[in-house]
Design a protein around this motif. Structure first.
Motif, PDB file in Angstrom:
ATOM      1  N   THR A  17       0.830  -1.210   0.000  1.00 22.42           N
ATOM      2  CA  THR A  17       0.000   0.000   0.000  1.00 22.42           C
ATOM      3  C   THR A  17       0.861   1.256   0.000  1.00 22.42           C
ATOM      4  O   THR A  17       0.601   2.223  -0.741  1.00 22.42           O
ATOM      5  CB  THR A  17      -0.928   0.014   1.224  1.00 22.42           C
ATOM      6  N   LEU A  18       1.900   1.256   0.826  1.00 20.76           N
ATOM      7  CA  LEU A  18       2.793   2.406   0.898  1.00 20.76           C
ATOM      8  C   LEU A  18       3.505   2.624  -0.434  1.00 20.76           C
ATOM      9  O   LEU A  18       3.672   3.765  -0.886  1.00 20.76           O
ATOM     10  CB  LEU A  18       3.814   2.204   2.018  1.00 20.76           C
ATOM     11  N   GLU A  19       3.924   1.535  -1.076  1.00 18.57           N
ATOM     12  CA  GLU A  19       4.562   1.638  -2.387  1.00 18.57           C
ATOM     13  C   GLU A  19       3.599   2.216  -3.420  1.00 18.57           C
ATOM     14  O   GLU A  19       3.977   3.064  -4.240  1.00 18.57           O
ATOM     15  CB  GLU A  19       5.042   0.261  -2.849  1.00 18.57           C
ATOM     16  N   LEU A  20       2.355   1.762  -3.384  1.00 21.19           N
ATOM     17  CA  LEU A  20       1.364   2.242  -4.341  1.00 21.19           C
ATOM     18  C   LEU A  20       1.076   3.722  -4.128  1.00 21.19           C
ATOM     19  O   LEU A  20       1.044   4.506  -5.090  1.00 21.19           O
ATOM     20  CB  LEU A  20       0.077   1.431  -4.211  1.00 21.19           C
ATOM     21  N   VAL A  21       0.892   4.120  -2.873  1.00 15.46           N
ATOM     22  CA  VAL A  21       0.631   5.531  -2.565  1.00 15.46           C
ATOM     23  C   VAL A  21       1.826   6.388  -2.974  1.00 15.46           C
ATOM     24  O   VAL A  21       1.669   7.480  -3.546  1.00 15.46           O
ATOM     25  CB  VAL A  21       0.322   5.706  -1.067  1.00 15.46           C
ATOM     26  N   SER A  22       3.029   5.900  -2.693  1.00 17.11           N
ATOM     27  CA  SER A  22       4.238   6.653  -3.047  1.00 17.11           C
ATOM     28  C   SER A  22       4.347   6.806  -4.562  1.00 17.11           C
ATOM     29  O   SER A  22       4.685   7.887  -5.067  1.00 17.11           O
ATOM     30  CB  SER A  22       5.482   5.944  -2.492  1.00 17.11           C
ATOM     31  N   TYR A  23       4.080   5.726  -5.293  1.00 20.57           N
ATOM     32  CA  TYR A  23       4.164   5.784  -6.757  1.00 20.57           C
ATOM     33  C   TYR A  23       3.147   6.775  -7.313  1.00 20.57           C
ATOM     34  O   TYR A  23       3.481   7.597  -8.179  1.00 20.57           O
ATOM     35  CB  TYR A  23       3.919   4.398  -7.351  1.00 20.57           C
ATOM     36  N   ALA A 245      12.299   7.377 -11.196  1.00 16.02           N
ATOM     37  CA  ALA A 245      12.008   6.683  -9.940  1.00 16.02           C
ATOM     38  C   ALA A 245      11.998   5.176 -10.153  1.00 16.02           C
ATOM     39  O   ALA A 245      11.656   4.683 -11.231  1.00 16.02           O
ATOM     40  CB  ALA A 245      10.655   7.131  -9.390  1.00 16.02           C
ATOM     41  N   SER A 246      12.388   4.444  -9.120  1.00  8.54           N
ATOM     42  CA  SER A 246      12.419   2.992  -9.218  1.00  8.54           C
ATOM     43  C   SER A 246      12.066   2.389  -7.860  1.00  8.54           C
ATOM     44  O   SER A 246      12.065   3.076  -6.831  1.00  8.54           O
ATOM     45  CB  SER A 246      13.803   2.502  -9.667  1.00  8.54           C
ATOM     46  N   ILE A 247      11.780   1.105  -7.859  1.00  6.32           N
ATOM     47  CA  ILE A 247      11.465   0.398  -6.619  1.00  6.32           C
ATOM     48  C   ILE A 247      12.696   0.405  -5.698  1.00  6.32           C
ATOM     49  O   ILE A 247      13.801   0.175  -6.172  1.00  6.32           O
ATOM     50  CB  ILE A 247      11.025  -1.044  -6.934  1.00  6.32           C
ATOM     51  N   PRO A 248      12.540   0.692  -4.417  1.00  6.02           N
ATOM     52  CA  PRO A 248      11.299   1.019  -3.707  1.00  6.02           C
ATOM     53  C   PRO A 248      10.903   2.490  -3.897  1.00  6.02           C
ATOM     54  O   PRO A 248      11.715   3.389  -3.618  1.00  6.02           O
ATOM     55  CB  PRO A 248      11.640   0.724  -2.250  1.00  6.02           C
ATOM     56  N   TYR A 249       9.671   2.725  -4.360  1.00  2.00           N
ATOM     57  CA  TYR A 249       9.204   4.078  -4.628  1.00  2.00           C
ATOM     58  C   TYR A 249       9.076   4.899  -3.344  1.00  2.00           C
ATOM     59  O   TYR A 249       9.205   6.126  -3.379  1.00  2.00           O
ATOM     60  CB  TYR A 249       7.865   4.027  -5.352  1.00  2.00           C
ATOM     61  N   ASP A 252      12.175   6.907  -2.790  1.00  2.00           N
ATOM     62  CA  ASP A 252      12.245   8.076  -3.675  1.00  2.00           C
ATOM     63  C   ASP A 252      11.292   9.174  -3.203  1.00  2.00           C
ATOM     64  O   ASP A 252      11.622  10.368  -3.246  1.00  2.00           O
ATOM     65  CB  ASP A 252      11.906   7.685  -5.113  1.00  2.00           C
ATOM     66  N   PHE A 253      10.102   8.770  -2.760  1.00  2.00           N
ATOM     67  CA  PHE A 253       9.100   9.751  -2.342  1.00  2.00           C
ATOM     68  C   PHE A 253       9.533  10.486  -1.076  1.00  2.00           C
ATOM     69  O   PHE A 253       9.375  11.697  -0.941  1.00  2.00           O
ATOM     70  CB  PHE A 253       7.758   9.056  -2.120  1.00  2.00           C
ATOM     71  N   LEU A 254      10.114   9.748  -0.146  1.00  2.00           N
ATOM     72  CA  LEU A 254      10.508  10.345   1.131  1.00  2.00           C
ATOM     73  C   LEU A 254      11.879  11.012   1.084  1.00  2.00           C
ATOM     74  O   LEU A 254      12.312  11.613   2.062  1.00  2.00           O
ATOM     75  CB  LEU A 254      10.502   9.280   2.226  1.00  2.00           C
ATOM     76  N   ASP A 258      10.147  18.303   0.184  1.00  3.53           N
ATOM     77  CA  ASP A 258       9.191  18.991  -0.675  1.00  3.53           C
ATOM     78  C   ASP A 258       8.342  18.030  -1.501  1.00  3.53           C
ATOM     79  O   ASP A 258       7.314  18.433  -2.046  1.00  3.53           O
ATOM     80  CB  ASP A 258       9.917  19.986  -1.604  1.00  3.53           C
ATOM     81  N   HIS A 259       8.740  16.769  -1.615  1.00  2.73           N
ATOM     82  CA  HIS A 259       7.843  15.780  -2.206  1.00  2.73           C
ATOM     83  C   HIS A 259       6.578  15.672  -1.348  1.00  2.73           C
ATOM     84  O   HIS A 259       5.455  15.650  -1.863  1.00  2.73           O
ATOM     85  CB  HIS A 259       8.522  14.413  -2.292  1.00  2.73           C
ATOM     86  N   LEU A 260       6.784  15.603  -0.042  1.00  4.47           N
ATOM     87  CA  LEU A 260       5.647  15.513   0.873  1.00  4.47           C
ATOM     88  C   LEU A 260       4.818  16.798   0.854  1.00  4.47           C
ATOM     89  O   LEU A 260       3.586  16.759   0.844  1.00  4.47           O
ATOM     90  CB  LEU A 260       6.142  15.241   2.294  1.00  4.47           C
ATOM     91  N   ARG A 261       5.490  17.935   0.825  1.00  7.30           N
ATOM     92  CA  ARG A 261       4.772  19.210   0.804  1.00  7.30           C
ATOM     93  C   ARG A 261       3.958  19.357  -0.471  1.00  7.30           C
ATOM     94  O   ARG A 261       2.799  19.794  -0.448  1.00  7.30           O
ATOM     95  CB  ARG A 261       5.771  20.367   0.922  1.00  7.30           C
ATOM     96  N   TYR A 262       4.579  18.999  -1.607  1.00  4.34           N
ATOM     97  CA  TYR A 262       3.870  19.123  -2.883  1.00  4.34           C
ATOM     98  C   TYR A 262       2.667  18.184  -2.913  1.00  4.34           C
ATOM     99  O   TYR A 262       1.570  18.575  -3.335  1.00  4.34           O
ATOM    100  CB  TYR A 262       4.816  18.799  -4.043  1.00  4.34           C
ATOM    101  N   ALA A 263       2.872  16.949  -2.448  1.00 10.14           N
ATOM    102  CA  ALA A 263       1.783  15.979  -2.428  1.00 10.14           C
ATOM    103  C   ALA A 263       0.657  16.444  -1.506  1.00 10.14           C
ATOM    104  O   ALA A 263      -0.527  16.313  -1.836  1.00 10.14           O
ATOM    105  CB  ALA A 263       2.301  14.611  -1.991  1.00 10.14           C
ATOM    106  N   GLY A 264       1.013  17.008  -0.371  1.00 16.19           N
ATOM    107  CA  GLY A 264       0.006  17.500   0.554  1.00 16.19           C
ATOM    108  C   GLY A 264      -0.797  18.649  -0.018  1.00 16.19           C
ATOM    109  O   GLY A 264      -2.029  18.706   0.119  1.00 16.19           O
TER     110      GLY A 264
END
Length: 419
Positions: A17-23, A245-249, A252-254, A258-264
């Motif tokens: 689930t975390l991988e899917l959300v991150s992707y 980006a590649s596995i584990p996504y 890459d997301f974390l 600013d990845h988190l800020r942009y997503a939020g």
């Protein structure tokens, strides 16, 4: 045993689930690539009305489009739509003045979306204001995502049908990257329909490499062109692969805050859209723009390096512009304008194009150069005030376009007085 199996399954499910959300989150961040050949469906292809086998894409003649710029929050009653209209020459219309063969001076402009004046109405472009100042029609042959190379190609194709005394070549510093590109997706992730020709230097001479796409339908199978794209698009090796980006996504997301800020911020905008109203005290649009600008900083630094490593190709294209002006007997003017991503960086570090403008001035007596950054300097240092407040992000406001027109008008008056 069963509790351990249940725990293991729960952990695996959580990881998946975390991988899917991150992707899915990475897919929406413009500074990250998630796949090399995203699917292009026929519905998307059908909307690509500007396809052109010679230039890659080009504005079409006698069209009118209304574009929602996103210049509002849900529930706000403010302008959100701009109108883009083209005439029979595929120039953006110039409401201030029609073409007139008896005009004392004639003017045309070529370049990118900053030349086209995206995100403002037809009567808010710098061409409209320039036409008012000069009392003459001003042609607008800007093209979205164009580099100096495509602008030059369009000039050579269009000028014989619409000759003018002055030609302004108006581009941003991103031209240094665009002239090295064949498929925009390798440098502007997600721009999957934009395949173009380019120039390369062979024995210090420009050689044109034609687009690998002759028919729009060929875009449905771009993967079959991969060898050509890898060979002639500089960014495949130097920008795309390092940002894929590649596995584990999740890693890459974390990787960047600013990845988190942009997503939020993106999630917040979606909530506002669904609710039909803004969330009090939070400006998600501004938060998203600020995060995007911070995430764009590596691209700015990349472009700065390109000006150091690929100066000869850029200079050769300018020389081609000057030579064509001599051949067709018009006055060439090269204008450098700033995208917002560059303006915020350059206000602290200086121009990413280094001494380009000085070098051009020293080399070409017949070329007038204008570095618009030296003319657009807010007293309070707030460079963001030069641009539209919301929307797609970073094109000049009507007020700034009026200032640009005044600068360009002065350039014409100086040239005219010298004749």
């Amino acid at each position: 045993m069963l509790p351990f199996v249940a725990i293991a399954l729960a952990v695996v499910g959580g990881v998946v689930t975390l991988e899917l959300v991150s992707y899915r989150s990475l897919e929406r961040i413009p500074s990250v690539a998630t796949e090399e050949f995203p699917e292009i469906d026929r519905e998307l292809l059908g909307k690509f009305s500007s396809f052109d086998p010679e230039l890659g894409w080009v504005p079409q003649s006698n069209r009118e489009k209304q574009k929602d710029t996103g210049d509002h929050l849900p529930g706000e009653e403010v302008r959100s739509v701009v109108t883009y209209s083209t005439d029979e020459y595929a120039s953006r219309v110039c409401p201030a003045k029609d073409r007139d063969e008896e005009s004392a001076v004639t003017v045309s402009t070529y370049g990118d979306s900053y030349c086209f004046c995206r995100e403002v109405d037809n009567d808010e472009t710098f061409q409209h204001y320039l036409a008012q100042e000069l009392d003459t029609h001003v042609g607008n042959y800007g093209g979205g995502n164009y580099g100096l190379d495509q602008a030059l190609m369009r000039l050579k194709r269009t000028y014989p049908d619409d000759p003018t005394d002055y030609v302004f070549m108006v581009v941003t510093a991103s031209s240094i990257a665009r002239i090295l590109s064949v498929w925009k997706h390798y440098q502007e992730f997600g721009n999957i329909l934009a395949v173009k020709p380019r120039y390369v230097l062979e024995d210090d001479r420009l050689e044109r490499i034609e687009s690998p796409i002759d028919e729009k339908e060929e875009l449905l199978d771009l993967e079959s062109k991969s060898d050509f794209l890898h060979e002639f698009d500089f960014h495949y090796d130097h920008w795309f692969e390092p940002h894929l980006a590649s596995i584990p996504y999740t890693a890459d997301f974390l990787e960047k805050r600013d990845h988190l800020r942009y997503a939020g911020a993106t999630a917040g905008k979606e909530l506002e859209r669904r609710a039909g109203r803004s969330i009090l005290g939070i400006d998600f649009d501004q938060a998203q723009t600020r995060s995007a600008l911070r995430l764009e900083r590596p691209r700015v630094l990349y472009h700065e390096r390109l000006f150091e490593t690929h100066e000869p190709l850029f200079d050769a294209l300018i020389e081609e512009f000057v030579d064509y002006a001599d051949e067709r007997d018009f006055e060439p003017v090269f204008v450098m304008v700033q995208q917002l991503r560059y303006a915020t960086y350059e206000s602290e570090h200086g121009p990413i194009y280094g001494d380009l403008m000085t070098r051009l001035d020293d080399r070409y007596d017949e070329l007038k150069t204008i570095d618009m950054a030296t003319h657009l300097s807010p007293d309070d240092g707030d460079v963001e005030s030069l641009y539209v407040e919301r929307g797609e992000g970073g094109h000049y406001s009507p007020e700034t376009n009026a200032e640009i027109a005044a600068v360009l008008a002065d350039a014409i008056e100086v040239k005219t007085a010298a004749k």
